[in-house]
Design an enzyme around this catalytic site. Structure first.
Site, short mmCIF file in Angstrom:
data_model
loop_
_atom_site.label_atom_id
_atom_site.label_comp_id
_atom_site.label_asym_id
_atom_site.label_seq_id
_atom_site.Cartn_x
_atom_site.Cartn_y
_atom_site.Cartn_z
N GLU A 97 0.82 -1.21 0.00
CA GLU A 97 0.00 0.00 0.00
C GLU A 97 0.85 1.26 0.00
O GLU A 97 1.92 1.29 0.58
CB GLU A 97 -0.82 0.06 1.28
CG GLU A 97 -1.79 -1.04 1.44
CD GLU A 97 -2.50 -0.91 2.78
OE1 GLU A 97 -3.29 -1.79 3.08
OE2 GLU A 97 -2.24 0.05 3.51
N CYS A 110 2.96 8.22 2.11
CA CYS A 110 3.30 7.22 3.12
C CYS A 110 3.61 5.94 2.36
O CYS A 110 2.74 5.39 1.69
CB CYS A 110 2.09 7.06 4.04
SG CYS A 110 2.30 5.83 5.30
N CYS A 117 5.04 -7.70 7.52
CA CYS A 117 6.00 -7.24 8.51
C CYS A 117 6.22 -8.36 9.52
O CYS A 117 5.27 -9.01 9.92
CB CYS A 117 5.48 -5.99 9.23
SG CYS A 117 6.65 -5.31 10.44
N CYS A 121 3.37 -6.16 15.91
CA CYS A 121 2.85 -5.24 16.94
C CYS A 121 1.35 -5.53 17.10
O CYS A 121 0.63 -5.72 16.11
CB CYS A 121 3.09 -3.79 16.55
SG CYS A 121 4.86 -3.37 16.43
N CYS A 124 -1.45 -3.53 15.12
CA CYS A 124 -1.14 -3.15 13.74
C CYS A 124 -1.66 -4.19 12.75
O CYS A 124 -1.41 -5.39 12.89
CB CYS A 124 0.37 -3.00 13.58
SG CYS A 124 0.87 -2.63 11.88
N CYS A 335 -1.69 1.65 8.49
CA CYS A 335 -0.77 0.59 8.17
C CYS A 335 -1.46 -0.75 7.85
O CYS A 335 -2.03 -1.40 8.72
CB CYS A 335 0.14 0.41 9.38
SG CYS A 335 1.65 -0.42 9.03
N1 SAH Z 1 7.55 -0.33 11.23
C1 SAH Z 1 7.64 1.09 11.33
C2 SAH Z 1 6.89 1.85 10.25
C3 SAH Z 1 5.52 1.38 9.83
S1 SAH Z 1 4.13 1.67 10.88
C4 SAH Z 1 7.18 1.54 12.71
O1 SAH Z 1 6.64 0.71 13.43
O2 SAH Z 1 7.42 2.68 13.08
C5 SAH Z 1 3.96 3.43 10.99
C6 SAH Z 1 3.28 3.86 12.28
O3 SAH Z 1 1.90 3.49 12.29
C7 SAH Z 1 3.92 3.22 13.52
O4 SAH Z 1 4.10 4.18 14.52
C8 SAH Z 1 2.85 2.21 13.89
O5 SAH Z 1 2.97 1.82 15.22
C9 SAH Z 1 1.58 2.97 13.57
N2 SAH Z 1 0.36 2.15 13.55
C10 SAH Z 1 0.23 0.84 13.27
N3 SAH Z 1 -1.06 0.44 13.40
C11 SAH Z 1 -1.76 1.54 13.75
C12 SAH Z 1 -3.15 1.81 14.03
N4 SAH Z 1 -4.06 0.82 13.96
N5 SAH Z 1 -3.50 3.07 14.37
C13 SAH Z 1 -2.58 4.06 14.44
N6 SAH Z 1 -1.28 3.89 14.18
C14 SAH Z 1 -0.86 2.65 13.85
#
Ligand code: SAH
Length: 360
Positions: A97, A110, A117, A121, A124, A335
């Protein structure tokens, strides 16, 4: 025939050198190589055929020896706020995406750095789908190129590596892409307008710090203690918070903390105080992120007034803090969410996903 060279995997200066030598070797004059190189990034065109100032015979020769692979655009959505989301399919069927976010005179792209990944997390959507593979330089920079090839073209003023994947686990490719994005012979986007977002992948932070340009670093903190962070971000076991904060303090430019607000989980006053003291240790700026509801299993967003309160507690400790405006929530522009939605085969959006989160 030998395998063709993918010009989009090269840095702009490498590509220009290769193309000038190629042009000379074929009796076309080195300047024909420079003309070709311009069409990779600065004035992109879709095919060699479309480089119409070049002689037809030379264009045919280029196509025999080189490639400029495309990403296949398979879906796109536009939010009521102008945010646009694109799903691209790559040659092996994997999807990634890219999101374009207009804001006054800025357009932020973005972009994704991995298909899926490995870091899982808990909140995510990309983490939930698992890891397929690293993207190549041409697949990462290609996302920006594809949007520039749209009619009318979409041009980025800012880039954030906040799409799918962990950019610093794919450093060899991201290193090259940073050059393509920043170089005047590439997209010419200022280093201060390019942000790498990471969970705190230490070897990558050191590699980024070693580059002379002023690229920005954002760290996904999301919890102010190891105990809580490890439950949300398994990577914390490999790289604990103390080491991540130390790396941020060593980084010679100002870093940003990202902190996604999870209702009842990490949004209490004591969390705000602990977060502020971490930020002070490395002079970080704190960005509070409202949880995107789509695809974030089992978590509820912290309400706008609670986020405001949390921000004030941090500010009272003398730490700069901002609340990120949620963009594109009606199209699940967080994400991994478009891809998840497609995999769920047209599951209708819930009322919650349809509403923009409003921050006071
Ligand atoms: N792997 C990297 C970059 C990709 S995610 C990182 O973790 O920083 C980019 C951002 O989006 C990260 O801060 C991640 O934690 C956040 N993110 C992921 N899922 C999310 C959600 N459901 N709502 C808001 N932010 C989210």
């Amino acid at each position: 025939m030998t395998t063709r060279t993918n010009l989009l995997d090269l840095t702009p200066s490498e590509a220009e050198r290769v193309l000038r030598e190629f042009a000379e070797a074929h009796g076309a004059g080195a300047y024909r190589g420079s003309q070709t190189a311009r069409h990779l990034w600065t004035a992109p065109v879709a095919t060699f055929e479309a480089m119409t100032e070049l002689p037809a015979a030379f264009r045919a020769l280029l196509a025999e020896h080189f490639t400029m692979p495309r990403l296949e655009l398979t879906a796109q959505q536009t939010s009521t706020d102008g945010t646009r989301k694109f799903l691209f399919r790559m040659h092996d069927g994997q999807s990634i995406e890219t999101v374009s976010i207009p804001d006054d005179d800025r357009v932020t792209f973005c972009i994704s750095s991995q298909a899926g990944c490995p870091l899982a997390c808990a909140f995510c959507a990309t983490g939930a789908m698992g890891f397929a593979r690293n993207l190549t330089p041409s697949e990462i920079a290609g996302q920006v190129r594809e949007l520039a090839l749209l009619d009318p073209p979409l041009r980025a003023t800012n880039i954030v590596f906040m799409g799918m994947g962990e950019p610093l686990m794919n450093w060899a490719a991201v290193d090259r892409v940073l050059t393509i994005l920043n170089s005047p012979q590439g997209f010419g986007i200022g280093a201060r307008h390019i942000t790498i977002s990471t969970v705190g992948w230490l070897p990558g932070i050191q590699a980024l710090a070693a580059r002379p340009e002023q690229f920005r670093l954002a760290i996904s903190v999301h919890a102010p203690s190891d105990a809580l962070r490890a439950t949300l971000m398994p990577v914390n076991i490999k790289f604990p918070l103390d080491d991540v904060i130390a790396a941020a303090a060593d980084f010679d430019r100002r870093v940003t903390f990202e902190y996604v607000m999870l209702g009842g989980v990490n949004d209490q006053p004591e969390h705000a105080k602990m977060l502020a003291s971490l930020a002070k240790r490395c002079r970080a700026f704190v960005n509070l992120i409202p949880l995107h509801p789509g695809g974030s299993m089992g978590f509820t967003p912290t309400g706008p007034s609670e986020i405001g309160k949390f921000a004030r507690t941090i500010r009272a400790q003398g730490v700069e803090v901002a609340i990120r405006k949620s963009r594109g929530t009606d199209i699940s522009a967080a994400c991994g969410q478009l891809r998840v939605e497609r995999l769920a085969r047209g599951r209708p959006a819930t009322a919650d996903e349809d509403r923009e989160v409003e921050i006071a």
